[in-house]
Design an enzyme around this catalytic site. Structure first.
Site: not given
Length: 414
Positions: A100, A149, A176-178, A361
């Site tokens: 919080k 990609k 891998d790409d996310e 990439g």
């Protein structure tokens, strides 16, 4: 004897009594109230009471540039929370120290120092830097990673060919790409089988081992089953979107004895948490210390000079948190990412050293001679930097046309 985990905050306010505020936090996030308690009850509750360790008040500096940190009034506050108050897991610690409180005005969580007892419940990376290097047989240079990609809408044949071209370039890891999730075109076990077959074909030509970090996705309750499915199909590394699922989900994967492969942590969603100076969680904690504590072997984060830029001091702080000597935790690989091309390799190696991963990439796939040449250009840039040779000079040597083409397209950043 009571043991504690300590939180460091930065609170901003033009008029506040920061010492009073610190006391309010220490009491409010532990026993709730103190002065109203009878003396006898205080004795029972004292072991649960948060302790204010320090309050360092910074007043605005005369003549400071408007909008700069120096022009603001703030205090760095350190509070110790008794371990007895919470279970030994990262979610419980975060809720205790910044639950919080994160909604209470302009306050930022800078750091968390956990007790030895808490560390014992968080064994950290299973393999770490040394274990990843051992699997690849590479000890004397930064590792090189490339990324799929594009991925959305591609079938197995297309992904396999893309993987093969990357592997021919001499990269150490392909991830891998996310945003590649479970889908009918490339289900995880079929994707792994196809890509690991491509890895074996490429190894016949390159003689180089390769890790494929496959993206583990789906409902949280099914993550272990998905990871096991990938490993049973031949996956030798995993990619995980930690902040979407939570640090505890990462820790459960890292602790599982049946998941004996490196885990690469992706920073997706972290931009919603760390960039604001007055709020959120500092990146060296979010993407550094907590990722390592939860068990990531490799951690991706924005580089200081790519397409998604993070201030250099913050990136270096993340790398330091991932690699700092720690008897309880193995070091994790820093992976500065986004917009990386071969002309940035000297900067990357200067700032992050040999114990890092060069991750690309578009810098691989966008190479004018193709993805295989893109990987080769990076390897040539790494070799040149290790030898202390300027990239432009190294690119003029016979057989280095890949680096030469990359420099012609992207240049070299000093």
């Amino acid at each position: 004897m009571t043991s504690y985990c300590t939180a460091t905050y930065r609170a901003f306010d033009e008029k506040a009594d920061f010492h009073k505020k610190a006391t309010g936090i220490a009491v409010g996030l532990t026993v709730g109230s103190w002065t109203e308690l009878p003396e006898a009850k205080k004795q029972d509750m004292e072991k649960h009471l948060g302790q204010v360790l320090s309050v360092d008040v910074h007043e605005p500096e005369p003549g400071a540039e408007p909008g700069s940190l120096a022009a603001e009034r703030y205090a760095d506050i350190r509070i110790a929370y008794p371990d007895i108050n919470f279970s030994r897991d990262i979610p419980a610690l975060l809720v205790t120290a910044f639950g919080k409180l994160s909604m209470d005005g302009r306050i930022r969580l800078l750091d968390l120092d956990v007790s030895d007892g808490f560390k014992a419940a968080c064994p950290g990376p299973k393999l770490g830097i040394a274990g990843v290097r051992e699997r690849l047989g590479v000890q004397d240079r930064p590792l090189l990673m490339s990324i799929f990609k594009s991925v959305v809408g591609y079938d197995l044949t297309e992904l396999k060919e893309q993987f093969y071209q990357q592997a021919l370039g001499g990269v150490d890891l392909i991830k891998d790409d996310e945003i590649l999730f479970e889908n009918p075109l490339t289900p995880i076990e079929k994707r792994v089988e196809a890509c690991m077959a491509a890895a074996r074909e490429a190894e016949k030509q390159t003689g180089q081992k390769l890790l494929y970090a496959v993206n583990v996705t789906g409902r949280t309750s099914q993550l272990r089953a998905q990871a096991k499915k990938a490993i049973d199909a031949g996956a030798n590394a995993l990619l995980f979107n930690v902040l979407a699922y939570g640090f505890d989900a990462l820790q459960e994967l890292a602790e599982d004895p049946d998941i004996d492969v490196p885990i690469a942590a992706h920073p997706a969603f972290s931009g919603a948490i760390y960039p604001a100076r007055h709020y959120g969680v500092a990146p060296q904690l979010l993407l550094g210390k907590l990722m390592r504590l939860a068990g990531a072997d490799l951690v991706l984060f924005p580089s200081p000079y790519g397409s998604v830029v993070m201030p250099k001091d913050e990136t270096l702080a993340i790398a330091a948190a991932l690699t700092a000597p720690n008897d309880a935790l193995k070091p994790s690989f820093p992976v500065p990412s986004a917009g990386i091309h071969p002309g940035l390799v000297p900067l990357l190696m200067k700032d992050f050293g040999l114990q890092s991963v060069v991750n690309a990439g578009g810098g691989v796939h966008g190479h004018p001679l193709g993805a295989a040449a893109g990987g080769q250009a990076f390897r040539q840039a790494i070799d040149a930097t290790l030898q202390g040779i300027e990239l432009e000079a190294y690119a003029e040597r016979p057989g280095h046309e890949q680096l030469k083409a990359a420099i012609r397209l992207w240049g070299v950043k000093q």
